[in-house]
Design a protein around this motif. Structure first.
Motif: not given
Length: 218
Positions: A112-113, A115-124, A147-148, A184-192
């Protein structure tokens, strides 16, 4: 495949069905379905062609959110769950296909959009733990979702840290154009170990996001 933030699927189910049929999509990945445990089955049944199955995860205890995967039954999808995920919503399916040598793990995410610094760190931290969990377990992986994170703004600390995490686990991000009507580019596709080709971004005019359409092969 197609990826789209639908911003409420309940009244748009026939439109979603048309998007699948008109684009001949084997898989449609949606975010912000705004569906609940009481209505997701009935809505997704309308939104799916007969040859498609669906998987959905509702937001827990709050309105909004919700993520879904709609896919042809020939992919023999099997839903899986990860523990201790609280900062983002996801639905995950292991895909198998007759002509594929190995299965592919597909994870559709909504972070979700607002977020603050703490919320982003928790997400990471949580997202990193998930990547570490699947590292070495499944070679072929594809993550999609809203991913907002403004990855079009490469100087932003959030973008730098997010891409650093992807690189750490050998993941490549494929969307390089705006997917939101504010640019903005919010919708992402990433692969391995998954090839992505013929990626296009088109505005279907049903929400404030465009649909990302692409082909993949493991």
């Amino acid at each position: 495949m197609g990826l789209l933030n639908v911003r409420s699927m309940a009244k748009k189910a026939p439109v979603i069905l048309d998007i699948i049929l008109q684009n001949n999509l084997d898989v449609l990945l949606t975010t912000e379905t705004w569906l609940t445990p009481s209505n997701f089955e009935s809505v997704l049944q309308v939104a799916c062609p007969p040859e498609h199955a669906f998987y959905h995860q509702s937001r827990d205890g709050r309105r909004g959110g919700g993520v879904a995967i709609q896919l042809r039954k020939s992919y023999r999808g099997k839903q899986i769950w990860f523990s201790n995920i609280t900062t983002f919503e996801y639905v995950a399916v292991v895909l198998k296909k007759e002509e594929w040598k190995d299965p592919v793990l597909l994870v559709n995410v909504y972070f979700p959009p607002g977020y603050n610094r703490g919320a982003f760190n928790a997400f990471l931290s949580e997202f990193g733990m998930l990547l570490d969990h699947i590292n070495g377990v499944c070679d072929h992986v594809i993550f999609t979702g809203d991913f907002n994170i403004h990855v079009d703004q490469g100087h932003q600390p959030s973008t730098i840290e997010f891409y650093r995490l992807l690189q750490q686990f050998g993941l490549k991000q494929h969307v390089d154009t705006q997917t939101h009507n504010r640019g903005h580019t919010l919708d992402l596709v990433f692969t391995r170990e998954v090839d992505v080709s013929d990626l296009i971004v088109v505005d279907p005019h049903i929400s404030d996001h465009s649909i990302v359409i692409f082909k993949l092969s493991p």
